[in-house]
Design an enzyme around this catalytic site. Sequence first.
Site, PDB file in Angstrom:
ATOM      1  N   HIS A 123      83.044 -13.105  60.791  1.00 53.34           N
ATOM      2  CA  HIS A 123      82.638 -13.106  62.195  1.00 53.34           C
ATOM      3  C   HIS A 123      81.204 -13.570  62.395  1.00 53.34           C
ATOM      4  O   HIS A 123      80.375 -13.455  61.506  1.00 53.34           O
ATOM      5  CB  HIS A 123      82.759 -11.690  62.783  1.00 53.34           C
ATOM      6  CG  HIS A 123      84.137 -11.126  62.706  1.00 53.34           C
ATOM      7  ND1 HIS A 123      84.367  -9.796  62.481  1.00 53.34           N
ATOM      8  CD2 HIS A 123      85.351 -11.698  62.825  1.00 53.34           C
ATOM      9  CE1 HIS A 123      85.675  -9.567  62.461  1.00 53.34           C
ATOM     10  NE2 HIS A 123      86.290 -10.711  62.661  1.00 53.34           N
TER      11      HIS A 123
ATOM     12  N   LYS B 118      72.249  -9.318  61.068  1.00 50.26           N
ATOM     13  CA  LYS B 118      72.839  -8.018  60.743  1.00 50.26           C
ATOM     14  C   LYS B 118      72.142  -7.409  59.536  1.00 50.26           C
ATOM     15  O   LYS B 118      71.652  -8.125  58.659  1.00 50.26           O
ATOM     16  CB  LYS B 118      74.334  -8.164  60.411  1.00 50.26           C
ATOM     17  CG  LYS B 118      75.185  -8.622  61.570  1.00 50.26           C
ATOM     18  CD  LYS B 118      76.641  -8.760  61.159  1.00 50.26           C
ATOM     19  CE  LYS B 118      77.486  -9.232  62.336  1.00 50.26           C
ATOM     20  NZ  LYS B 118      78.888  -9.448  61.943  1.00 50.26           N
TER      21      LYS B 118
END
Length: 190
Positions: free
Chosen positions: A66, A76
């Site tokens: 993703h 992230k």
Amino acid sequence: MTILNVETFAIPGPALITVAAHGDDRGWFSESWNAQDWRDAGLPHIDWVQDNKAFSAAPGTTRGLHFQTPPHAQAKLVDVLRGEIFDAIVDLRAGSPTFGRAITVRLSAQAHSLLYVPVGFAHGYQTLSTNTLVAYKVSDHYAPECEGGLLWCDVSLGIEWPRPDDVVMSGRDFTWPGLAELDTPFAYQA
């Protein structure tokens, strides 16, 4: 977040960060985030805006690959709170000398390591144990209109998933394009 080690890869940007865990008879304690330690380690400034958790009951649960497109692209910081995962990221930055190359690492609650995934990379993981709990910080809020993905099992990526034939996965993750069909929204900046 006493950082013990920052491991970089052949692909510039991502990092595997090992943090200290202080233990005694009760168990252990570890900081999962400390902005000053992050800066002192020479890691890039990130304004984390959201914390997420994902629980997976079965081994072989596969999430990804993703990403979110601009203007809501996300960096992230991935941490495993319980269990173990096989984590994979793919460079999607057009013009990058490492475009389409993957990095894979194993993360576990016992290792006290976090994976930093910069903007411009697809990210996914596969659980290796039952009742796995993953937490991750992101640098922009979830924006469904900016959701994107890359087919997790695209052979051109060279990712050797530990459980390629025994996956538990969202149906949508089987429909993402392969690298050759992907119109990447990310540009490489040297």
